[in-house]
Design an enzyme around this catalytic site. Structure first.
Site, mmCIF file in Angstrom:
data_model
loop_
_atom_site.group_PDB
_atom_site.id
_atom_site.type_symbol
_atom_site.label_atom_id
_atom_site.label_comp_id
_atom_site.label_asym_id
_atom_site.label_seq_id
_atom_site.Cartn_x
_atom_site.Cartn_y
_atom_site.Cartn_z
ATOM 1 N N SER A 24 28.088 45.260 38.500
ATOM 2 C CA SER A 24 27.843 44.076 40.026
ATOM 3 C C SER A 24 26.360 43.930 40.251
ATOM 4 O O SER A 24 25.552 44.773 39.970
ATOM 5 C CB SER A 24 28.452 44.732 40.881
ATOM 6 O OG SER A 24 28.265 44.122 42.082
ATOM 7 N N ILE A 41 33.710 29.298 39.151
ATOM 8 C CA ILE A 41 33.701 30.669 40.027
ATOM 9 C C ILE A 41 33.015 31.643 38.949
ATOM 10 O O ILE A 41 32.543 32.496 39.792
ATOM 11 C CB ILE A 41 34.416 31.047 40.924
ATOM 12 C CG1 ILE A 41 35.710 31.691 40.006
ATOM 13 C CG2 ILE A 41 35.148 29.969 41.681
ATOM 14 C CD1 ILE A 41 36.511 32.713 41.048
ATOM 15 N N GLY A 81 44.223 29.180 37.538
ATOM 16 C CA GLY A 81 44.386 30.558 37.813
ATOM 17 C C GLY A 81 45.124 30.700 38.923
ATOM 18 O O GLY A 81 45.296 30.172 39.997
ATOM 19 N N SER A 119 25.791 42.742 43.227
ATOM 20 C CA SER A 119 25.509 42.973 44.793
ATOM 21 C C SER A 119 24.562 43.892 45.244
ATOM 22 O O SER A 119 23.974 43.590 46.178
ATOM 23 C CB SER A 119 27.007 43.450 45.257
ATOM 24 O OG SER A 119 28.074 42.514 45.155
ATOM 25 N N LYS A 124 40.815 45.280 45.316
ATOM 26 C CA LYS A 124 40.800 44.619 46.654
ATOM 27 C C LYS A 124 42.430 44.774 47.214
ATOM 28 O O LYS A 124 42.355 44.345 48.549
ATOM 29 C CB LYS A 124 40.561 43.050 46.185
ATOM 30 C CG LYS A 124 39.146 42.778 45.698
ATOM 31 C CD LYS A 124 38.847 41.470 45.436
ATOM 32 C CE LYS A 124 37.336 41.279 44.795
ATOM 33 N NZ LYS A 124 36.874 40.202 44.478
ATOM 34 N N ASN A 180 37.782 42.128 50.348
ATOM 35 C CA ASN A 180 36.465 42.566 49.592
ATOM 36 C C ASN A 180 35.398 43.021 50.422
ATOM 37 O O ASN A 180 34.244 43.251 49.840
ATOM 38 C CB ASN A 180 36.224 41.161 48.819
ATOM 39 C CG ASN A 180 35.330 40.219 49.779
ATOM 40 O OD1 ASN A 180 35.709 39.999 50.826
ATOM 41 N ND2 ASN A 180 34.360 39.501 49.314
ATOM 42 N N ASN A 227 48.452 27.972 35.810
ATOM 43 C CA ASN A 227 48.111 29.401 35.302
ATOM 44 C C ASN A 227 48.520 29.695 34.098
ATOM 45 O O ASN A 227 49.812 29.114 33.581
ATOM 46 C CB ASN A 227 48.625 30.584 36.499
ATOM 47 C CG ASN A 227 48.074 31.668 36.140
ATOM 48 O OD1 ASN A 227 46.860 31.751 36.024
ATOM 49 N ND2 ASN A 227 48.647 32.678 35.929
ATOM 50 N N ASP A 252 35.355 36.363 50.029
ATOM 51 C CA ASP A 252 35.522 35.606 48.935
ATOM 52 C C ASP A 252 36.153 34.093 49.116
ATOM 53 O O ASP A 252 35.522 33.144 48.779
ATOM 54 C CB ASP A 252 36.539 36.093 47.832
ATOM 55 C CG ASP A 252 36.024 37.399 46.987
ATOM 56 O OD1 ASP A 252 34.693 37.441 46.839
ATOM 57 O OD2 ASP A 252 36.929 38.255 46.475
HETATM 58 P P1 NAP Z 1 42.347 38.402 37.915
HETATM 59 O O1 NAP Z 1 42.922 38.680 39.482
HETATM 60 O O2 NAP Z 1 42.425 39.546 37.090
HETATM 61 O O3 NAP Z 1 42.803 36.959 37.758
HETATM 62 C C1 NAP Z 1 42.645 36.238 36.497
HETATM 63 C C2 NAP Z 1 43.275 34.932 36.418
HETATM 64 O O4 NAP Z 1 42.489 34.433 35.083
HETATM 65 C C3 NAP Z 1 44.897 35.003 36.215
HETATM 66 O O5 NAP Z 1 45.145 33.778 36.727
HETATM 67 C C4 NAP Z 1 44.786 34.905 34.563
HETATM 68 O O6 NAP Z 1 46.122 34.522 34.163
HETATM 69 C C5 NAP Z 1 43.494 33.957 34.314
HETATM 70 N N1 NAP Z 1 43.130 34.464 32.859
HETATM 71 C C6 NAP Z 1 42.577 35.187 32.466
HETATM 72 N N2 NAP Z 1 42.511 35.120 31.169
HETATM 73 C C7 NAP Z 1 42.761 34.064 30.694
HETATM 74 C C8 NAP Z 1 42.573 33.187 29.529
HETATM 75 N N3 NAP Z 1 42.016 33.639 28.279
HETATM 76 N N4 NAP Z 1 42.911 31.783 29.605
HETATM 77 C C9 NAP Z 1 43.683 31.369 30.618
HETATM 78 N N5 NAP Z 1 43.622 32.059 31.792
HETATM 79 C C10 NAP Z 1 43.377 33.282 31.826
HETATM 80 O O7 NAP Z 1 40.730 38.056 38.311
HETATM 81 P P2 NAP Z 1 40.121 37.474 39.678
HETATM 82 O O8 NAP Z 1 39.562 38.489 40.500
HETATM 83 O O9 NAP Z 1 40.888 36.421 40.063
HETATM 84 O O10 NAP Z 1 38.582 36.788 39.061
HETATM 85 C C11 NAP Z 1 38.798 35.622 38.294
HETATM 86 C C12 NAP Z 1 37.267 35.370 37.871
HETATM 87 O O11 NAP Z 1 36.456 35.106 38.920
HETATM 88 C C13 NAP Z 1 36.353 36.560 37.110
HETATM 89 O O12 NAP Z 1 35.633 35.661 36.095
HETATM 90 C C14 NAP Z 1 35.420 36.924 38.231
HETATM 91 O O13 NAP Z 1 34.263 37.490 37.836
HETATM 92 C C15 NAP Z 1 35.191 35.493 38.945
HETATM 93 N N6 NAP Z 1 34.949 35.912 40.563
HETATM 94 C C16 NAP Z 1 33.751 35.421 40.801
HETATM 95 C C17 NAP Z 1 33.453 35.322 42.213
HETATM 96 C C18 NAP Z 1 32.056 34.727 42.827
HETATM 97 O O14 NAP Z 1 31.770 35.239 43.938
HETATM 98 N N7 NAP Z 1 31.495 33.583 42.077
HETATM 99 C C19 NAP Z 1 34.259 35.968 43.049
HETATM 100 C C20 NAP Z 1 35.298 36.777 42.785
HETATM 101 C C21 NAP Z 1 35.840 36.442 41.207
HETATM 102 P P3 NAP Z 1 47.394 35.386 33.788
HETATM 103 O O15 NAP Z 1 48.060 35.487 35.078
HETATM 104 O O16 NAP Z 1 48.043 34.597 32.629
HETATM 105 O O17 NAP Z 1 46.920 36.670 33.473
#
Ligand code: NAP
Length: 286
Positions: free
Chosen positions: A20, A213, A128, A22, A69, A90, A151, A105
């Site tokens: 992280s 993101i 997603g 943070s 979360k 978060n 998704n 978020d």
């Molecule tokens: P999560 O709850 O694990 O959800 C992941 C999502 O991505 C699901 O919809 C999953 O689909 C999809 N996915 C995973 N691998 C994939 C692939 N190879 N091809 C297509 N779809 C795929 O994760 P999250 O917390 O939502 O986080 C998602 C991303 O956002 C992470 O990279 C995280 O670091 C980033 N993030 C950034 C911030 C920021 O402040 N910039 C904040 C939060 C999160 P399925 O349902 O098919 O598994």
């Protein structure tokens, strides 16, 4: 940094959490405003212990990250309405022993978008259906965006589209979508898989706004392709910094030093540049 008997304690809880950024961001912010406080990373799955520790040790605020979360909610005393709608927290604020859950978020993503584009009535495709997509979906719905969800796993995407009362399209059919804004909320393209792009190039048309993101790397493959096709782009660092800035405001009631926070994150990402190369250890998951 001065540490003494008056130093306030803040932190992030996750499993894992050592990736992280943070701590780097919040400690830079505390220093910039001369606040006698430190922010640490706590890697644990013991949420009851975290909650007891916050109360017993007067830890003023805590960030919450993967995989806690959702599960943290049952331990809190109160939820902000947006966190309640989303079903994920978060940020925890310790208000004299009363622990209140927020979702920054959602507000961070909204701020990153709103400074670049008007959102009311905009047609938006969210890639997603995980925690981040859900947070952003509720935030965008709240400001009147017209949403479509896609998704990889259809059932999960359909469930989110039902929760948001919006359209779902299968992942294989996104090249036919007419949209003004794409929000990429999957980990595709994140280090070390920096050459991965979640959508076909044909979707990227001049004038389209594309937000990714993922923030490590700062310029993902998707953003680079989008820029080369004449799209406008928003990177994941802006959402990350704004969600942190909102946490800082909730905890301290002070104006967050946003440019300091952004610089700290970008410098840390630069230092981790080597680990961004394929085959190296991943950094920057939130
Ligand atoms: P999560 O709850 O694990 O959800 C992941 C999502 O991505 C699901 O919809 C999953 O689909 C999809 N996915 C995973 N691998 C994939 C692939 N190879 N091809 C297509 N779809 C795929 O994760 P999250 O917390 O939502 O986080 C998602 C991303 O956002 C992470 O990279 C995280 O670091 C980033 N993030 C950034 C911030 C920021 O402040 N910039 C904040 C939060 C999160 P399925 O349902 O098919 O598994």
């Amino acid at each position: 940094m001065k540490i003494d008997q008056y130093t306030e304690l803040y932190g992030i809880v996750g499993l894992p959490v050592k990736h992280s950024l943070s701590p780097v961001m919040h400690n830079a912010a505390f220093q910039a405003v001369n606040k006698n406080a430190v922010y640490l990373a706590f890697e644990t799955g013991d949420l009851k212990g975290v909650i007891n520790g916050m109360r017993a040790l007067s830890i003023n605020g805590m960030s919450v990250t993967i995989p806690h979360k959702v599960n943290i909610i049952s331990y809190l005393d109160e939820l902000h309405p947006l966190a309640k709608d989303i079903g994920a927290v978060n940020t925890i604020v310790n208000c004299k022993g009363r622990l209140i859950g927020y979702n920054t978020d959602a507000t961070g993503a909204l701020r990153a978008l709103e400074e670049r584009i008007s959102l009311e009535g905009i047609r938006c495709l969210i890639l997603g259906a995980g925690g981040a997509a859900r947070s952003i979906g509720f935030a965008l719905k709240g400001v009147g965006a017209i949403l479509t969800i896609t998704n990889r796993t259809a059932s999960r995407g359909q469930a989110l589209s039902e929760a948001l009362s919006c359209t779902f399209v299968p992942w294989e059919r996104i090249d036919n979508i007419d949209t003004e804004l794409i929000v990429q909320a999957t980990p595709v393209g994140m280090a070390p898989e920096v050459d991965a792009c979640p959508i076909p190039e044909s979707v990227l048309k001049p004038g389209l706004m594309v937000m990714d993101i993922v923030y490590n790397p700062y310029r993902t493959k998707l953003l680079k392709l989008a820029m080369s096709k004449g799209c406008d782009v928003i990177d994941g660092v802006s959402m990350f910094v704004y969600q942190g800035a909102e946490q800082f405001r909730l905890w301290t009631k002070m104006d967050p030093p946003i440019s300091v926070m952004e610089r700290a994150v970008k410098e840390a990402l630069g230092r981790h540049h080597d680990s961004n190369r394929p085959g190296q250890k991943s950094q920057g998951k939130d």
